[in-house]
Design an enzyme around this catalytic site. Sequence first.
Site, PDB file in Angstrom:
ATOM      1  N   ASN A   1      48.260  85.534  36.129  1.00 43.87           N
ATOM      2  CA  ASN A   1      49.732  85.043  35.586  1.00 43.87           C
ATOM      3  C   ASN A   1      50.624  84.276  36.289  1.00 43.87           C
ATOM      4  OD1 ASN A   1      49.939  87.379  37.271  1.00 43.87           O
ATOM      5  ND2 ASN A   1      51.965  88.024  36.126  1.00 43.87           N
ATOM      6  N   ILE A   2      51.075  83.315  35.505  1.00 47.07           N
ATOM      7  CA  ILE A   2      51.874  82.135  36.201  1.00 47.07           C
ATOM      8  C   ILE A   2      53.252  81.955  35.488  1.00 47.07           C
ATOM      9  CG2 ILE A   2      51.821  79.650  36.425  1.00 47.07           C
ATOM     10  CD1 ILE A   2      48.684  79.737  36.007  1.00 47.07           C
ATOM     11  N   GLU A   3      54.137  82.364  36.652  1.00 50.60           N
ATOM     12  CA  GLU A   3      55.601  82.498  35.937  1.00 50.60           C
ATOM     13  C   GLU A   3      56.293  81.009  36.119  1.00 50.60           C
ATOM     14  OE1 GLU A   3      57.202  86.003  37.591  1.00 50.60           O
ATOM     15  OE2 GLU A   3      55.722  87.351  36.150  1.00 50.60           O
TER      16      GLU A   3
ATOM     17  N   CYS B  70      50.420  84.492  30.707  1.00 44.99           N
ATOM     18  CA  CYS B  70      49.856  85.619  31.044  1.00 44.99           C
ATOM     19  C   CYS B  70      48.332  85.200  31.741  1.00 44.99           C
ATOM     20  CB  CYS B  70      49.576  86.588  30.067  1.00 44.99           C
ATOM     21  SG  CYS B  70      51.084  87.380  29.220  1.00 44.99           S
TER      22      CYS B  70
ATOM     23  N   GLU C 190      45.492  86.463  30.868  1.00 40.54           N
ATOM     24  CA  GLU C 190      44.520  86.571  30.082  1.00 40.54           C
ATOM     25  C   GLU C 190      44.430  85.188  29.279  1.00 40.54           C
ATOM     26  OE1 GLU C 190      47.072  88.714  30.328  1.00 40.54           O
ATOM     27  OE2 GLU C 190      46.699  90.494  29.367  1.00 40.54           O
TER      28      GLU C 190
ATOM     29  N   CYS D 171      49.260  91.875  26.504  1.00 42.06           N
ATOM     30  CA  CYS D 171      50.569  91.779  25.633  1.00 42.06           C
ATOM     31  C   CYS D 171      49.960  91.433  24.270  1.00 42.06           C
ATOM     32  CB  CYS D 171      51.522  90.879  26.185  1.00 42.06           C
ATOM     33  SG  CYS D 171      51.140  88.933  25.980  1.00 42.06           S
TER      34      CYS D 171
ATOM     35  N   CYS E  94      48.765  87.738  23.951  1.00 45.03           N
ATOM     36  CA  CYS E  94      47.347  87.759  24.402  1.00 45.03           C
ATOM     37  C   CYS E  94      46.292  88.288  23.195  1.00 45.03           C
ATOM     38  CB  CYS E  94      47.268  88.201  25.617  1.00 45.03           C
ATOM     39  SG  CYS E  94      47.997  87.259  27.224  1.00 45.03           S
TER      40      CYS E  94
HETATM   41  N1  THU Z   1      51.465  89.712  31.935  1.00 40.00           N
HETATM   42  C1  THU Z   1      50.213  89.343  32.109  1.00 40.00           C
HETATM   43  O1  THU Z   1      49.882  88.375  32.703  1.00 40.00           O
HETATM   44  N2  THU Z   1      49.469  89.787  30.944  1.00 40.00           N
HETATM   45  C2  THU Z   1      49.933  90.620  29.986  1.00 40.00           C
HETATM   46  O2  THU Z   1      49.177  90.910  29.018  1.00 40.00           O
HETATM   47  C3  THU Z   1      51.087  91.359  30.157  1.00 40.00           C
HETATM   48  C4  THU Z   1      52.142  90.473  31.002  1.00 40.00           C
HETATM   49  C5  THU Z   1      52.506  89.248  33.065  1.00 40.00           C
HETATM   50  C6  THU Z   1      53.359  88.234  32.331  1.00 40.00           C
HETATM   51  C7  THU Z   1      54.478  88.185  33.573  1.00 40.00           C
HETATM   52  O3  THU Z   1      54.325  87.215  34.432  1.00 40.00           O
HETATM   53  C8  THU Z   1      54.316  89.627  34.094  1.00 40.00           C
HETATM   54  O4  THU Z   1      53.076  89.894  33.840  1.00 40.00           O
HETATM   55  C9  THU Z   1      55.429  90.483  33.914  1.00 40.00           C
HETATM   56  O5  THU Z   1      55.502  90.573  32.246  1.00 40.00           O
END
Ligand code: THU
Length: 140
Positions: free
Chosen positions: A46-48, A57, A59, A94, A97
């Site tokens: 995941n990359i915020e 996300c 995925e 989520c 995804c």
């Molecule tokens: N996140 C994912 O990478 N995959 C998911 O299916 C659920 C959420 C990440 C997004 C964000 O960077 C962190 O988890 C918190 O929501």
Amino acid sequence: MLKENDVKKLIEFAIQQLPKAYVPYSNYRVGAALLAKNGTIYTGCNIENAAYTPCNCAERTAFFKAISEEVKEFEAICVVGGKGGILNDYAAPCGVCRQVMMEFCNPESFEIILATSTEQYEIFKLKDLFPMGFGPGNLA
Ligand code: THU
């Protein structure tokens, strides 16, 4: 159906992604390993983002890496995640995804592996995690 060794390999690849997650805001680290039908594994983290909505996300990182390489047929994905990269619980994909999976995968056969270790995992079909999903077939 995946063999047990393939499942464990995907879990290992997904776990290896956890340190790469860019998560300065949530500290929730997610790793993914996507197995294409051609045998290639595409990984993702995941990359915020400071503006929050552009967060990607793990995925989708994995899917978009594959699609950008013209690979569009997939067998399975493993997803792992937890606060600080500690895997206490399953990190289920989520809704966004799941919708992206619906675009490229057969919901009847695509497998989603949720794991906390190579010894503790469960495998779900996309159709079970995303019932009555809207996909390309609806527009055909
Ligand atoms: N996140 C994912 O990478 N995959 C998911 O299916 C659920 C959420 C990440 C997004 C964000 O960077 C962190 O988890 C918190 O929501």
